[in-house]
Design a protein around this motif. Structure first.
Motif, PDB file in Angstrom:
ATOM      1  N   MET A  48     -10.018 -21.502  -6.826  1.00 38.41           N
ATOM      2  CA  MET A  48      -9.154 -21.688  -6.342  1.00 38.41           C
ATOM      3  C   MET A  48      -8.818 -23.566  -6.468  1.00 38.41           C
ATOM      4  N   VAL A 101      -1.205 -14.870 -10.098  1.00 36.43           N
ATOM      5  CA  VAL A 101      -1.600 -14.347  -8.366  1.00 36.43           C
ATOM      6  C   VAL A 101      -2.738 -13.302  -8.537  1.00 36.43           C
ATOM      7  N   SER A 105      -5.810 -12.194  -7.115  1.00 39.15           N
ATOM      8  CA  SER A 105      -5.497 -11.078  -6.593  1.00 39.15           C
ATOM      9  C   SER A 105      -6.977 -10.221  -6.638  1.00 39.15           C
ATOM     10  N   SER A 108     -10.233 -12.340  -5.348  1.00 37.65           N
ATOM     11  CA  SER A 108     -10.421 -12.317  -4.063  1.00 37.65           C
ATOM     12  C   SER A 108     -10.711 -11.191  -2.989  1.00 37.65           C
ATOM     13  N   THR A 109     -10.271  -9.800  -3.788  1.00 29.60           N
ATOM     14  CA  THR A 109     -10.355  -8.848  -3.432  1.00 29.60           C
ATOM     15  C   THR A 109     -12.025  -8.447  -3.509  1.00 29.60           C
TER      16      THR A 109
ATOM     17  N   ARG B 312      -6.067  -5.759   4.564  1.00 31.42           N
ATOM     18  CA  ARG B 312      -6.355  -6.806   4.000  1.00 31.42           C
ATOM     19  C   ARG B 312      -6.242  -7.189   2.410  1.00 31.42           C
ATOM     20  N   ILE B 313      -6.481  -6.692   2.099  1.00 30.98           N
ATOM     21  CA  ILE B 313      -6.172  -6.252   1.024  1.00 30.98           C
ATOM     22  C   ILE B 313      -4.877  -6.578  -0.251  1.00 30.98           C
ATOM     23  N   THR B 316      -3.025  -9.892   0.746  1.00 29.50           N
ATOM     24  CA  THR B 316      -3.528 -11.100   0.226  1.00 29.50           C
ATOM     25  C   THR B 316      -2.926 -11.398  -1.492  1.00 29.50           C
ATOM     26  N   VAL B 317      -2.845  -9.759  -1.546  1.00 32.36           N
ATOM     27  CA  VAL B 317      -1.773  -9.464  -2.959  1.00 32.36           C
ATOM     28  C   VAL B 317      -0.111 -10.321  -2.862  1.00 32.36           C
ATOM     29  N   LEU B 320       0.288 -14.068  -1.990  1.00 30.02           N
ATOM     30  CA  LEU B 320       0.348 -14.587  -3.251  1.00 30.02           C
ATOM     31  C   LEU B 320       1.078 -14.285  -4.685  1.00 30.02           C
ATOM     32  N   LEU B 321       1.727 -13.471  -4.274  1.00 31.68           N
ATOM     33  CA  LEU B 321       2.382 -12.919  -4.970  1.00 31.68           C
ATOM     34  C   LEU B 321       4.164 -14.141  -4.399  1.00 31.68           C
ATOM     35  N   VAL B 366      -1.297 -20.652  -0.927  1.00 26.89           N
ATOM     36  CA  VAL B 366      -1.331 -19.694  -2.127  1.00 26.89           C
ATOM     37  C   VAL B 366      -3.284 -19.177  -1.644  1.00 26.89           C
ATOM     38  N   SER B 370      -5.235 -16.124   0.177  1.00 21.68           N
ATOM     39  CA  SER B 370      -6.652 -15.086  -0.275  1.00 21.68           C
ATOM     40  C   SER B 370      -7.145 -14.875   0.922  1.00 21.68           C
TER      41      SER B 370
END
Ligand code: HEM
Ligand SMILES: [Cu+2]
Ligand SMILES: [Cu+2]
Lengths: 294, 534
Positions: A48, A101, A105, A108-109, B312-313, B316-317, B320-321, B366, B370
């Motif tokens: 990142m 992104v 994502s 990151s997951t 949390r996932i 996160t998404v 970031l969007l 950003v 994450s």
């Protein structure tokens, strides 16, 4: 002319990408890792940082270029060209970030799942007062070292289920999975060891968990990162990573010492223990009182 | 030019209207800007003390609990009494009616009421400092805020925030109605200047999110004063629920603080680069996209708060969007500069500075979005660096850009360009010295909100404090310039920058009701280099 322009753009983009990759690998922004999770973290972090550095160079580069090249000449009162859109360009700078992104994502997951272990961070809600439901887990998973962590204004206390040991210092064995079961006595605190890249709040009224596998011998700072009162900044402790043999030895020594009624050392902030909340579990209160008497 | 004076009652001195319950949106806009700037000076002084404390690792200058009270008041003032009122109440009120060809806001009395609520709210907040300061940060997390020794201060703090929140809800209703209903006939939504789009998005966010904060704070007040246990675990309450409610408001609040500034930047760049704004529709839509996404990402502030994994996932998404619409804006701004003819006036310098600094803050954002990255840096100086890049490098630079740009319109006078530039360079250098090293501090292990830190971090902290000193000094040329120019500056014409939006078609300053006669119809606010204007 046109070919020349394409070549210089390609060269510039190449340079930016190389700089980004180089910085991603060589940024040295983090303290040296000391856990398995931290190693996964560092790869994601470096990726990142590399991408961010590349984007930074690109945008700041364009900006500086525009500032240098598109200055108004003295006396020129004309407007620039009346160009207000370019659909292809706009699709490009919408699509590339979306793909980036989304990929970040997913990455990151994956890293997240590794860092917190397969097991979800379960939360046990207690409906009564914390101290009546303080459960020490005596038998844990195979090969997992469990430690019960109690956070209070302004100290950390570690107890080792299955032993009598209570300490102000966290000892853990190298290379073994450690599981912390965290409780807070008064307000929210947060457990952070920068070298582990892991942080978890200790929240009154529930037990939270943190798992990690230390990979480096040494002494590391434990830092409270959630504002918890006047001496929040002083709420620190140490984590010592021992070899498994040393760890067993330390446990045994501590057990003996505590049977003999010797006080154990609770590290920082001794002067604040006068204000210990009354709902601290009895065995811990006892330890602290001894500390105060000394 | 003497005919340009307003038709305000001739028997009273002109300046008195700024101290009255005046319903002219331009007066209210200036009231907001000046009041919030005074609060900014107080907030800045507190920051100076905080940075002074942090020049040494020991908590030696201030008593540690006083230190907590100081950064709490600092953060609260900066957010609720400086940036939010300046960008929405200040610029929003001054500009929106002028830009859409309206005579005033839809509800002028409500407007004045909203402004006059901020003064008692601000005084209450400052009073709270003297009865035993609220010391739990601007986030006021329970149970700390319930168990605190400074209960009286905490309660006054809550009442003050609820009052400001009410003011901001009233303002939001007013903006939405004004923008949707009061446009000059013939002006479609897609003919509006982009600042109006930004204000529409901002107001929707403020309207939907602020009531949730008010609810959370009222429950907190009950826990503190009446022994209820909504958030108090000692009686079975759940402190994490407070965090959800708080961030459901406070994440959108960061967009309330930045969207109007995005709008300001979209106005300034075309004028001083002499080019149409690039991608008008994309910028307008991106404001609305940020508004929608902004409502769905709040728990990225809670990645360490025992939040379930799947959430949390999700967050996160979502987070970031947010980078996508934000990126669209940044790229469009740069394309606006491309092949333009840039005039480096003070407003443009601050606007360009804004773009360069906001990018840095956005990139750090950003990373924070994450979940795994955030586990390490949450509640450290890395976060402090991030939000100062977006709030100071972003919002404050944008406010300065806007103040210079509309100074001639608001006051009818020109400011001094040389001192404006000095102000810019001092601010830019001081800012980066003060806040860039904080990224490193956080990554290396320094938590936020501490008066006492590990001595290994001393040298970087000293650099930060030097930067803060330069920042403090940088406000002097600004203040002197503004005060001197407002009273003695050269007279400004109606349109000194040869700009095309509607506010520049009237006198400087505009008369009551904004235009003598009908406002002209402008459906292409950015047609630089296209039609024959000038
Ligand atoms: C690309 C856009 C952005 C992203 C992805 C982003 C993401 C984040 C995240 C994940 C956090 C939580 C960090 C933590 O506490 O661990 C955060 C904190 C924060 N952000 Fe941003 N952010 C963005 C832009 C902004 C903007 C535009 C503003 C305001 C103008 C802003 C203001 C803040 C503030 C004030 C905090 C700290 C709140 C606190 O803990 O006191 N951010 N941001
Ligand atoms: Cu703590
Ligand atoms: Cu947020």
């Amino acid at each position: 002319m046109k070919a020349q322009r394409i070549v210089s753009i390609v060269v510039l983009v190449g340079l930016i990408i190389s700089a980004a990759v180089w910085y991603g690998i060589n940024n040295h922004l983090l303290p040296e890792a000391a856990g398995l999770e931290a190693e996964a973290y560092d790869r994601l972090f470096n990726t990142m940082v590399g991408i961010a550095f590349g984007v930074f160079l690109l945008i700041e580069g364009l900006l500086v270029f525009a500032i240098l090249v598109f200055q108004r000449r003295p006396g020129d009162e004309e407007d620039g060209p009346g160009i207000g859109e370019n659909l292809r360009l706009e699709i490009l700078w919408t699509a590339i970030p979306i793909v980036t992104v989304l990929w970040l994502s997913i990455y990151s997951t994956l890293v997240y799942n590794r860092m917190v272990g397969k097991e979800p961070l379960t939360i046990a809600h207690h409906h009564a007062h914390p101290h009546t439901t303080y459960v020490a887990m005596t038998e844990g998973e195979e090969g997992v070292t469990e430690v019960d962590v109690t956070a209070m204004q302004f100290a950390w206390i570690f107890t080792y289920p299955g032993t009598e040991v209570t300490s102000g210092e966290l000892h853990v064995p190298l290379g073994k999975k450690v599981r912390l079961n965290m409780q807070a006595m008064d307000v929210i605190h947060a457990f952070w060891v920068p070298e582990l890249r892991l942080k978890q709040d200790a929240i009154p009224g529930m037990t939270t968990h943190l798992e990690f596998t230390p990979t480096r011998l040494g002494t590391f700072n434990i830092v409270c990162t959630e504002l918890c009162g006047a001496y929040h900044g002083g709420m620190r402790a140490e984590m010592v990573v021992d070899t498994p043999a040393d760890y067993q030895k330390w446990l045994a020594e501590q057990a003996v010492a505590q049977k003999q009624g010797k006080a154990i050392a609770i590290k920082p902030g001794e002067e604040f223990f006068a204000s210990i909340p009354h709902h601290v579990p009895a065995h811990i209160h006892h330890v602290i009182n001894e500390e105060l008497v000394r | 030019m003497t005919t340009a004076v307003t038709s305000y009652s001739a028997s009273r001195p002109e300046w008195l209207k700024y101290f009255s319950f005046c319903i002219d949106h331009k007066v209210i806009g200036i009231q907001y800007i000046v009041t919030s700037f005074l609060f900014y000076l107080i907030g800045g002084a507190l920051a100076g003390l905080v940075r002074a404390e942090l020049t040494t690792p020991e908590p030696d200058l201030l008593d540690p609990s006083l230190y907590n009270g100081m950064f709490t008041l600092h953060g609260t003032i900066m957010i609720f009494l400086w940036i939010v009122p300046a960008v929405t109440g200040g610029f929003g009120n001054y500009l929106v009616p002028l830009m859409i060809g309206a005579r005033d806001m839809a509800f002028p009395r409500l407007n004045a009421l909203a402004f006059w609520m901020t003064i008692p709210a601000g005084l209450l907040l400052i009073a709270s400092f003297f009865v035993g300061p609220a010391s739990t940060g601007w986030t006021a997390y329970p149970p700390l805020s319930i168990l605190t020794d400074q209960k009286a201060g905490q309660v006054l703090w809550i009442l003050s925030i609820i009052m400001i929140g009410t003011s901001s809800i009233l303002a939001a209703v007013n903006f939405i109605t004004t923008i949707l209903k009061m446009r000059r006939p013939g002006m479609g939504l897609f003919h509006m200047p982009l600042f109006c789009w930004a204000m529409l998005a901002t107001s929707v966010l403020a309207l939907l999110a602020t009531p949730v904060l008010a609810g959370a704070l009222i429950l907190l007040l009950f826990d503190i004063c009446f022994g209820t246990v909504f958030f108090n675990p000692a009686g079975g309450g759940d402190p994490v629920v407070y965090q959800h409610l708080f961030w459901f408001y406070s994440h959108p609040a960061v967009y309330v603080m930045i969207l109007p500034v995005f709008g300001i930047i979209s106005e300034i760049l075309p004028v001083h680069a002499r080019k149409p704004i690039f991608g008008y529709k994309a910028i307008a839509y991106s404001s609305m996209m940020i508004c929608c996404l902004g409502l769905l990402v709040w728990a990225h502030h809670m990645f360490t708060s025992a939040t379930p994994d799947w959430l949390r996932i999700f967050f996160t998404v979502g987070t970031l969007l947010v980078a996508v619409p934000t990126g669209i804006k940044v790229f469009s701004w740069i394309a606006t500069l491309w092949r333009g003819k840039i005039h480096f006036r003070s407003s443009m310098l601050f606007a360009l500075g804004f773009v360069s600094l906001f990018v840095m803050g956005g990139l750090a954002g950003v990373m924070l979005g994450s979940a795994p990255i955030d586990l390490h840096v949450h509640d450290t100086y890395f976060v402090v660096a991030h939000f100062h890049y977006v709030l100071f490098g972003g919002s404050v630079f944008g406010i300065y850009a806007g103040l210079y740009h509309w100074f001639p319109k608001m006051t009818g006078r020109m400011y001094n360009e040389f001192w404006g530039r000095v102000h810019f360079f001092l601010t830019y250098i001081g800012f980066n010295l003060c806040f860039f090293p904080m990224h490193i501090l956080g990554l290396q292990g320094m938590p936020r909100r501490v008066a006492q830190y590990d001595p290994q971090f001393t040298s970087l902290n000293v650099i930060c404090s030097i930067g803060a000193l330069i920042l403090a000094l940088s406000t002097i040329p600004f203040l002197v310039n503004m005060i001197y120019s407002w009273t003695r500056g050269e007279r400004a014409s109606g349109n000194p920058w040869r700009a095309l939006t509607l506010e520049w078609t009237t006198l400087s300053p505009p008369p009551t009701e904004n235009w003598h006669g009908e406002p002209p119809l402008v459906t292409e606010p950015y047609a630089y280099g296209i039609s024959s204007h000038s």
